[in-house]
Motif scaffolding. Structure first.
Motif, PDB file in Angstrom:
ATOM      1  N   ALA A 161      41.125  31.787  45.903  1.00 33.39           N
ATOM      2  CA  ALA A 161      42.001  31.167  46.895  1.00 33.39           C
ATOM      3  C   ALA A 161      43.370  30.973  46.278  1.00 33.39           C
ATOM      4  CB  ALA A 161      41.439  29.828  47.350  1.00 33.39           C
ATOM      5  N   VAL A 162      44.393  31.154  47.094  1.00 39.65           N
ATOM      6  CA  VAL A 162      45.759  30.900  46.650  1.00 39.65           C
ATOM      7  C   VAL A 162      46.440  30.031  47.708  1.00 39.65           C
ATOM      8  CG1 VAL A 162      46.672  33.053  47.618  1.00 39.65           C
ATOM      9  CG2 VAL A 162      47.915  31.917  45.794  1.00 39.65           C
ATOM     10  N   GLN A 163      47.107  28.994  47.236  1.00 40.72           N
ATOM     11  CA  GLN A 163      47.812  28.065  48.108  1.00 40.72           C
ATOM     12  C   GLN A 163      49.202  28.646  48.373  1.00 40.72           C
ATOM     13  OE1 GLN A 163      45.927  25.073  48.571  1.00 40.72           O
ATOM     14  NE2 GLN A 163      47.301  24.511  50.224  1.00 40.72           N
ATOM     15  N   LEU A 164      49.512  28.992  49.631  1.00 39.40           N
ATOM     16  CA  LEU A 164      50.822  29.531  49.981  1.00 39.40           C
ATOM     17  C   LEU A 164      51.817  28.412  50.289  1.00 39.40           C
ATOM     18  CD1 LEU A 164      49.700  32.496  52.277  1.00 39.40           C
ATOM     19  CD2 LEU A 164      50.143  32.516  49.812  1.00 39.40           C
ATOM     20  N   GLN A 212      46.572  39.616  42.962  1.00 37.43           N
ATOM     21  CA  GLN A 212      45.374  38.826  42.701  1.00 37.43           C
ATOM     22  C   GLN A 212      44.398  38.895  43.879  1.00 37.43           C
ATOM     23  OE1 GLN A 212      48.516  37.677  42.412  1.00 37.43           O
ATOM     24  NE2 GLN A 212      48.775  37.148  40.270  1.00 37.43           N
ATOM     25  N   LEU A 213      44.925  38.858  45.099  1.00 36.19           N
ATOM     26  CA  LEU A 213      44.065  38.991  46.281  1.00 36.19           C
ATOM     27  C   LEU A 213      43.383  40.353  46.303  1.00 36.19           C
ATOM     28  CD1 LEU A 213      46.309  37.280  48.962  1.00 36.19           C
ATOM     29  CD2 LEU A 213      43.991  36.570  48.353  1.00 36.19           C
ATOM     30  N   LYS A 214      44.161  41.386  46.006  1.00 30.62           N
ATOM     31  CA  LYS A 214      43.611  42.745  45.983  1.00 30.62           C
ATOM     32  C   LYS A 214      42.503  42.858  44.933  1.00 30.62           C
ATOM     33  CE  LYS A 214      44.895  47.566  45.534  1.00 30.62           C
ATOM     34  NZ  LYS A 214      45.900  48.540  45.168  1.00 30.62           N
ATOM     35  N   ALA A 215      42.741  42.304  43.744  1.00 33.88           N
ATOM     36  CA  ALA A 215      41.734  42.340  42.676  1.00 33.88           C
ATOM     37  C   ALA A 215      40.487  41.566  43.095  1.00 33.88           C
ATOM     38  CB  ALA A 215      42.315  41.780  41.385  1.00 33.88           C
ATOM     39  N   ALA A 216      40.668  40.422  43.747  1.00 32.48           N
ATOM     40  CA  ALA A 216      39.520  39.621  44.193  1.00 32.48           C
ATOM     41  C   ALA A 216      38.700  40.386  45.226  1.00 32.48           C
ATOM     42  CB  ALA A 216      39.998  38.290  44.765  1.00 32.48           C
TER      43      ALA A 216
END
Length: 172
Positions: A71-74, A58-62
């Motif tokens: 944003a993603v909560q780790l 998802q980060l790569k796609a963004a």
């Protein structure tokens, strides 16, 4: 250490018996040319590193689509975000703190440009392998002690498993 370009490095290290993937900015000493770490960076334990790996697609796609709002909560206090700073798209992996009920970015963290993030993605399998190997090594003495305390014949095997393995972390 695996170079993520621009004097930003990712490595696996041990601190107080806990293994971490350190993603950190370095400086080059003017007099000797030696590399040294700065305070800019973040250390992710196995749980946080796994959460970042799960969010990698998802980060790569963004990043590829320029989605600055992703944003993603780790964890409760650590986020990976895609944003723009001074006109440059970046992936920011950062610890947050609470101030008057609002989460704000803290000092601990690192911003990676898209090519640096791509380098981190490419290095991820090797970093994960090293992290898992170090985690197993640190777990082996505890397993050996537990087996010895229980009077098990498995103690010598567990103790043998705790001997250091040699694995070179090559620079990219």
């Amino acid at each position: 250490m695996l170079d993520t370009q621009g004097l930003k490095w990712a490595s696996v290290s041990d601190y107080k018996g806990q293994q971490y993937v350190n993603i950190r900015k370095y400086f080059r000493a003017k007099d000797t040319g030696a590399l040294g770490p700065t305070k800019k960076g973040i250390a992710l334990n196995l749980t946080l590193w796994s959460a970042l790996q799960a969010a990698r697609p998802q980060l790569k796609a963004a990043v590829e689509t320029g989605n600055e709002d992703y944003a993603v909560q780790l964890s409760d206090t650590i986020k990976a975000t895609v944003n723009t700073y001074q006109g440059k798209l970046q992936v920011d992996i950062r610890e947050y703190y609470e101030d008057n009920g609002q989460l704000k970015p803290g000092m601990k963290g690192i911003a990676l440009l898209p090519d640096q993030f791509t380098s981190l993605i490419e290095a991820a399998p090797k970093l994960t392998e090293q992290l898992n190997a170090k985690s197993k090594k640190s777990d082996a003495p505890a397993a050996a002690a537990a087996a010895a305390a229980a009077g098990s014949k498995a103690a010598p095997a567990a103790a043998a498993a705790s001997k250091p393995a040699t694995a070179a972390a090559g620079a990219k």
